[in-house]
Motif scaffolding. Structure first.
Motif, PDB file in Angstrom:
ATOM      1  N   ARG A 691       0.549  -1.712  -0.358  1.00 41.95           N
ATOM      2  CA  ARG A 691      -0.469  -0.455   0.200  1.00 41.95           C
ATOM      3  C   ARG A 691       1.140   1.574  -0.112  1.00 41.95           C
ATOM      4  NH1 ARG A 691      -3.257   3.503   2.553  1.00 41.95           N
ATOM      5  NH2 ARG A 691      -5.393   3.936   2.064  1.00 41.95           N
ATOM      6  N   TRP A 692       0.805   2.329  -0.727  1.00 44.76           N
ATOM      7  CA  TRP A 692       0.995   3.755  -0.694  1.00 44.76           C
ATOM      8  C   TRP A 692       0.333   4.633  -0.215  1.00 44.76           C
ATOM      9  CZ3 TRP A 692       2.174   3.788  -6.590  1.00 44.76           C
ATOM     10  CH2 TRP A 692       2.882   2.835  -6.834  1.00 44.76           C
ATOM     11  N   GLU A 693       1.026   5.503   0.224  1.00 44.12           N
ATOM     12  CA  GLU A 693       0.859   7.038   1.355  1.00 44.12           C
ATOM     13  C   GLU A 693       1.619   7.410   0.075  1.00 44.12           C
ATOM     14  OE1 GLU A 693       1.300   6.722   4.980  1.00 44.12           O
ATOM     15  OE2 GLU A 693      -0.282   5.758   5.093  1.00 44.12           O
ATOM     16  N   THR A 694       0.251   9.400   0.663  1.00 42.97           N
ATOM     17  CA  THR A 694       1.009  10.085   0.144  1.00 42.97           C
ATOM     18  C   THR A 694       2.130  11.036   1.076  1.00 42.97           C
ATOM     19  OG1 THR A 694      -1.505  11.273  -0.855  1.00 42.97           O
ATOM     20  CG2 THR A 694       0.281  12.867  -0.114  1.00 42.97           C
ATOM     21  N   PRO A 695       3.107  11.521   0.960  1.00 40.94           N
ATOM     22  CA  PRO A 695       4.372  11.485   1.591  1.00 40.94           C
ATOM     23  C   PRO A 695       4.137  12.581   3.096  1.00 40.94           C
ATOM     24  CG  PRO A 695       4.897  11.790   0.007  1.00 40.94           C
ATOM     25  CD  PRO A 695       3.631  11.219   0.006  1.00 40.94           C
ATOM     26  N   ASN A 696       3.801  13.336   4.449  1.00 37.52           N
ATOM     27  CA  ASN A 696       4.418  14.394   4.120  1.00 37.52           C
ATOM     28  C   ASN A 696       4.619  15.458   4.334  1.00 37.52           C
ATOM     29  OD1 ASN A 696       1.591  14.077   5.944  1.00 37.52           O
ATOM     30  ND2 ASN A 696       2.091  12.726   7.621  1.00 37.52           N
ATOM     31  N   GLU A 697       4.740  16.185   4.365  1.00 36.82           N
ATOM     32  CA  GLU A 697       5.833  17.842   4.379  1.00 36.82           C
ATOM     33  C   GLU A 697       5.448  18.506   5.287  1.00 36.82           C
ATOM     34  OE1 GLU A 697       5.845  20.182   0.566  1.00 36.82           O
ATOM     35  OE2 GLU A 697       3.338  19.867   0.986  1.00 36.82           O
ATOM     36  N   ILE A 698       6.378  19.672   5.997  1.00 35.99           N
ATOM     37  CA  ILE A 698       6.392  20.750   6.630  1.00 35.99           C
ATOM     38  C   ILE A 698       6.279  21.875   6.107  1.00 35.99           C
ATOM     39  CG2 ILE A 698       7.041  21.965   8.737  1.00 35.99           C
ATOM     40  CD1 ILE A 698       9.077  19.256   9.252  1.00 35.99           C
ATOM     41  N   VAL A 699       4.629  23.437   5.923  1.00 36.61           N
ATOM     42  CA  VAL A 699       3.984  23.930   5.377  1.00 36.61           C
ATOM     43  C   VAL A 699       3.955  25.074   6.255  1.00 36.61           C
ATOM     44  CG1 VAL A 699       4.148  22.852   3.073  1.00 36.61           C
ATOM     45  CG2 VAL A 699       1.942  23.132   4.425  1.00 36.61           C
ATOM     46  N   ASP A 700       3.621  25.577   6.252  1.00 33.00           N
ATOM     47  CA  ASP A 700       3.545  26.872   7.135  1.00 33.00           C
ATOM     48  C   ASP A 700       4.319  27.933   8.365  1.00 33.00           C
ATOM     49  OD1 ASP A 700       1.301  29.089   7.319  1.00 33.00           O
ATOM     50  OD2 ASP A 700       0.037  27.853   6.644  1.00 33.00           O
ATOM     51  N   ILE A 701       3.555  28.080   8.925  1.00 31.65           N
ATOM     52  CA  ILE A 701       4.601  28.293  10.397  1.00 31.65           C
ATOM     53  C   ILE A 701       3.921  27.582  11.194  1.00 31.65           C
ATOM     54  CG2 ILE A 701       4.714  30.818   9.613  1.00 31.65           C
ATOM     55  CD1 ILE A 701       2.539  31.408  11.093  1.00 31.65           C
ATOM     56  N   GLU A 705       3.320  19.176  10.364  1.00 30.19           N
ATOM     57  CA  GLU A 705       3.465  18.087   9.418  1.00 30.19           C
ATOM     58  C   GLU A 705       1.738  17.868   8.706  1.00 30.19           C
ATOM     59  OE1 GLU A 705       5.074  14.137   9.419  1.00 30.19           O
ATOM     60  OE2 GLU A 705       6.794  15.004   9.279  1.00 30.19           O
ATOM     61  N   SER A 706       1.837  18.252   6.821  1.00 26.54           N
ATOM     62  CA  SER A 706       0.431  17.786   6.294  1.00 26.54           C
ATOM     63  C   SER A 706       0.735  16.939   5.146  1.00 26.54           C
ATOM     64  CB  SER A 706       0.211  19.027   6.180  1.00 26.54           C
ATOM     65  OG  SER A 706       0.934  20.049   5.329  1.00 26.54           O
ATOM     66  N   PRO A 707      -0.089  16.404   4.524  1.00 31.52           N
ATOM     67  CA  PRO A 707      -0.120  15.915   3.164  1.00 31.52           C
ATOM     68  C   PRO A 707       0.711  16.353   2.154  1.00 31.52           C
ATOM     69  CG  PRO A 707      -2.491  14.740   4.601  1.00 31.52           C
ATOM     70  CD  PRO A 707      -1.636  16.083   4.991  1.00 31.52           C
ATOM     71  N   MET A 708       1.180  16.163   1.380  1.00 28.64           N
ATOM     72  CA  MET A 708       2.505  16.590   0.008  1.00 28.64           C
ATOM     73  C   MET A 708       1.389  17.123  -0.532  1.00 28.64           C
ATOM     74  SD  MET A 708       5.705  16.239  -1.473  1.00 28.64           S
ATOM     75  CE  MET A 708       6.612  17.450  -2.167  1.00 28.64           C
ATOM     76  N   GLU A 709       0.905  18.960  -1.259  1.00 25.77           N
ATOM     77  CA  GLU A 709      -0.287  18.602  -1.839  1.00 25.77           C
ATOM     78  C   GLU A 709       0.476  17.786  -3.604  1.00 25.77           C
ATOM     79  OE1 GLU A 709      -1.438  22.261  -2.019  1.00 25.77           O
ATOM     80  OE2 GLU A 709      -2.442  21.836   0.456  1.00 25.77           O
TER      81      GLU A 709
END
Length: 928
Positions: A691-701, A705-709
């Motif tokens: 199974r795959w997933e969307t990677p997380n990234e750190i955005v904003d201030i 972590e949130s899912p990468m768009e």
């Protein structure tokens, strides 16, 4: 003569009162109908208006009239052929009272009740007009389901209408049956109170025919239920499983047969005494349903399927995989192996200069705030959204950010929010802002291609018609071309005004139009002539999403329209989708904020195509629908129902056609469905082993972590000779952060819609975005720098992580913005480049690439970088002394906090003085 005058006066008064009452009761409905008719004429889709109107009337009248005919005919016959009964006027029982009422006012009561309920049934039936039209105009899919071997178009276009027909028939017959029993009971033609139920002559025949009809309709209902098994959620996957096909399907087939036999028995019972046969028939149906459709399937699932589930369900898992991949167009994705990672060189970077120059250093979120602060230019303008597109700029293919300067909703309150201000003077937005994705000024601000008012351009992309009367924030109705000048834009000397000269809206000068509009909008001011002139035009539904959804409400519209500049004019482009939730075996997908979509609604679907693209003129509101997927059977069916609505994509103006793009919403849906449905082996799918997933990234201030768009890039795909504009998104393994694949969809017209999935070698470790974020956070140089910035009256705002495949390798780019606590303008401060084990943060992308790869990476193209960090933060140069001072400052700050917490104020003061001295030294070094 006097009496005649009084009579005429009296009747005239009554007539006027009657007219007034009719206006009050029906004026709103008629005015809205008339205004809608005018509006559909304005946008050129009056055929859609009349198709909806006639279809609703037709189905509503037919369903209501048939209901009335069936019910009233049965009630009338029940009373007509019942034996005459003399009711005792002194009998106060309910039965006698009901009988006396029915006897005295049978015609009025029964007729009135039948008409009233028939009207309600007709109104409800009219809501199913689109189901009827799709049933009548259904296109074929050319593919059959694996259970019933029926074309899939049956389920998409016909099943819903058949469900409605079944429900309507059952409701109508049950009402007729119950009503008939009531009439016979009140007429004492049926006796329930005696030991044996007794019927008067003809009553038994009448009720038996109705009951037989109900049983035949129920047989039809069981057949409908068998089709519903293809949407079962009881098995391993969505759709009919082993138990559904070997138990429930058999049960519904037998129940249909039993219902038909029961209907025959009920008819036979007409010539028999008593009601044993009907009772036996009904008991047989209930018993069969309980045993075959409830007990037997549960036993089969528990003791026969579960112990050997994979083997039993393999065929049905295959059905689910195949049809789900087809429903979301996953089967058209071209799967390719990404080559084994090879080292990148400076030569590789320079050979992919167009890709490097198009790396997006501006995140749309901080950029929107920057645009608003720098380019609104007036308190009542706002830039609501920043879009990404590409333009030819001085002969070079450039990716740009673009935003429309619209009139904000607060403008309605200008000048105490008067009616004239809201509807006559402050009517439109003005112009657009454009900047490249990868450049900034010395202060870390966008380097504009288009800015200011009137619009100024530095790259030859001119805007000659900058007024925006139709947009994303235009919610008020307005009157254009009145004797009031319309505010255009502010100027140093005095405001600049203009008068509308387009074709948007419809004439409002006549009394009929003004009266209708005043009733439709509940605004009596519209009846007044001044300031309306003979040239005035009423514009409403100016919000482009509201506009297209009212023209054609049967599509699902992308929630992110984007602006296009073409031949000096401004246009909006909206992607539209044909969707369904009736695709057999296809796994449903939820579109809502919970699943990462920026929407204010929830919908579930299991079929989607980007079948239409809509272009709206921002000045005159013209709406053009273009078919972008002519193979889609749903859009073919819509085209049959509504001829001349959809134009071929080839008719789209060439300059606008160059800006079509693969829509983000569809891309999101496909990437999320690929989590599971890239697995095509039933055993692997069953075990969820890959199974795959969307990677997380750190955005904003926030630092969370949130899912990468998904993100748009210009890049050269592996094996290709030129760069293309595409949308892409990486994948990681479930529960792990390693990157396993990335998917890209090409937006350029010549290869539009081509979707490629590149899978990394399974024996090779490829870092995912979350791992890169962790690497950045732990870097001994970058981490202290970020901490220091966050403690100096600023906030570090992180942009999107950009994963860039180049040649046979991967680059990771992370822009960093700084925002002062006293300013709302985020400024591009640093660019982090991660390649292999190198993590470099520099003021410019080119500077970082130079440090990673050596040499002068900026030599071929020196404009794609930030030449300096923001003015709001002191620059920090490189060098060992600088790094040591930064570490020293962080250490002193931490020591000061410890002294403060322990109450050692002397130690706290010493540490603060040392910190001040260190910071001064840093300032001196960075100024050199």
């Amino acid at each position: 003569m006097m009496q005649q005058k009084k009579f005429l006066k009296f009747n005239t008064t009554k007539l006027l009162i009657g007219i007034l009452l009719l206006v009050i009761i029906f004026g709103g409905v008629l005015s809205r109908f008339y205004v809608n008719w005018l509006w559909f004429g304005e946008v050129g889709y009056r055929s859609v208006f009349w198709t909806q109107f006639y279809s609703k009337i037709l189905l509503g009248v037919v369903s209501g009239a048939l209901f009335f005919a069936i019910v009233y005919a049965n009630l009338w016959a029940a009373r007509k052929y019942s034996p005459p009964v003399t009711h005792n006027p002194y009998d106060e029982s309910f039965r006698s009272k009901a009988g006396r009422i029915a006897n005295q006012a049978f015609g009025i009561v029964i007729l009135g009740a039948s008409i009233a309920v028939g009207i309600l049934v007709g109104i409800e039936g009219s809501t199913h007009w689109m189901d009827f039209q799709m049933f009548a105009n259904a296109a074929e899919f050319g593919q059959k389901d694996p259970i019933f071997n029926i074309d899939l178009g049956f389920y998409i276009f016909k099943l819903d209408f058949l469900r409605y027909v079944y429900g309507w028939l059952m409701f109508t017959l049950i009402i007729a049956f119950v009503g008939t029993i009531f009439v016979h009971y009140t007429d004492k033609a049926i006796d329930f109170l005696s030991r044996n139920i007794k019927f008067a002559p003809h009553v038994k025949s009448h009720l038996s025919i109705l009951l037989a009809a109900i049983l035949l309709v129920q047989a039809f209902g069981f057949r409908i239920s068998s089709y519903n098994l293809l949407y079962s959620q009881d098995g391993v996957t969505f759709g009919a499983g082993y138990t559904d096909t070997h138990a429930h399907l058999i049960a519904f087939t037998i129940l249909s047969i039993v219902s038909v036999i029961a209907a025959i028995l009920v008819i036979i019972n007409i010539w028999k005494k008593g009601i044993k046969l009907p009772a036996l028939a009904i008991v047989a149906i209930i018993g069969t349903y309980f045993i075959l459709n409830m007990i037997y399937p549960a036993i089969m699932q528990q003791f026969f399927v579960k112990p050997d589930e994979l083997r039993k369900e393999t065929a049905y898992i295959n059905h689910n995989i195949k049809l789900t991949r087809n429903a979301y167009n996953l089967d058209r994705i071209q799967i390719r192996n990404f080559p084994k990672l090879q080292p990148l060189s400076l030569e590789d970077i320079n050979n992919n200069r167009t890709t490097i120059n198009s790396i997006r250093l501006w995140d749309y979120r901080p950029l929107q705030s920057t645009y608003t602060q720098l380019q609104s230019l007036w308190q009542y303008y706002s830039i609501n959204n920043v879009d990404i597109d590409r333009y030819m700029v001085n002969g070079e293919y450039r990716q740009v950010m673009l935003g429309a300067r619209e009139l904000s909703p607060e403008a309605a309150q200008t000048g105490a929010g008067t009616w004239v201000n809201r509807h006559f003077q402050y009517t439109h937005g003005y112009g657009a802002v454009m900047s490249p994705v990868n450049t900034a000024t010395e202060k870390g601000l966008p380097k504009f291609f288009i800015n200011d008012m009137p619009p100024k351009t530095s790259v030859g992309i001119n805007i000659t018609r900058p007024e925006i009367y139709y947009g994303e924030q235009t919610n008020e109705y307005i009157i254009a071309s009145s004797n009031m000048e319309e505010f255009n834009y502010p100027s140093e000397g005095k405001p600049i005004y203009n008068s509308y000269s387009g074709s948007g809206g419809f004439p409002i000068s006549g009394y009929l139009q003004r009266i209708a509009a005043s009733l439709a909008f509940s605004d009596l001011n519209l009846i007044l002539k001044n300031p309306i002139t003979s040239e005035s035009r009423l514009m409403f539904r100016r919000n482009i999403m509201d506009r297209v959804s009212n023209v054609f409400p049967f599509l699902m519209y992308d929630n992110d329209p984007y602006l296009v500049i073409s031949n000096g004019k401004l246009y909006w482009m909206i992607d539209a989708y044909t969707v369904s939730k009736n695709y057999p075996y296809a796994e449903p997908h939820e579109i809502s904020p919970r699943t990462g979509y920026n929407t204010n609604y929830y919908t579930s679907l299991n079929y989607i195509r980007n079948s239409a693209k809509i272009v709206i003129d921002a000045y005159d509101g013209t709406v053009d629908f273009y078919t972008s997927d002519e193979s889609d059977p749903i859009i073919k069916t819509y085209a049959k129902i509504f001829p001349n609505v959809f134009k071929p994509l080839a008719e789209m103006p060439a300059d606008i056609y160059r800006h079509i793009r693969y829509p983000e919403m569809l891309f999101r849906v496909q990437t999320q469905m690929l989590y599971d449905y890239h697995m095509q082996d039933p055993q692997v799918f069953y075990n969820k082993g890959d199974r795959w997933e969307t990677p997380n990234e750190i955005v904003d201030i926030s630092g969370e972590e949130s899912p990468m768009e998904p993100y748009y890039v210009i890049m050269r795909l592996p094996g290709q000779t030129k760069e293309q504009f595409l949308i892409m998104r990486p994948f990681t393994q479930a529960q792990k952060n390693n990157m396993v694949a990335w998917m890209g969809a090409i937006c350029d017209p010549e290869d539009y819609g081509k979707v490629l999935l590149y899978q990394f070698p399974k024996d090779e470790l490829v870092y995912g975005p979350a791992q890169i974020e962790a690497t950045i956070n732990q870097d001994p140089v970058i981490a202290p720098q970020l901490s220091l910035w966050n403690q100096l009256g600023t906030k570090v705002n992180r942009g999107n992580m950009i994963v860039v495949p180049i040649e046979k390798s991967i680059l990771y780019i992370k822009p960093l913005y700084l925002q002062s606590d006293t300013s709302k303008i985020p400024e591009l401060a640093r660019v982090v480049v991660v390649y292999g084990d190198k993590v470099i943060m520099e003021r410019t992308l080119e500077g970082a690439l130079q440090k990673v790869f050596g040499g002068d990476a900026s030599k071929p193209q020196s404009t794609s970088t930030v030449s300096s960090i923001p003015s709001s933060v002191s620059p920090i140069a490189d060098g060992q002394n600088i790094k040591s001072l930064i570490n020293q400052a962080v250490s002193l700050f931490n020591d000061a906090k410890k002294s403060q917490q322990s109450g050692d104020w002397t130690g706290y003061g010493d540490k603060v003085k040392q910190l001040e001295s260190t910071l001064k030294r840093l300032k001196e070094l960075t100024a050199e």
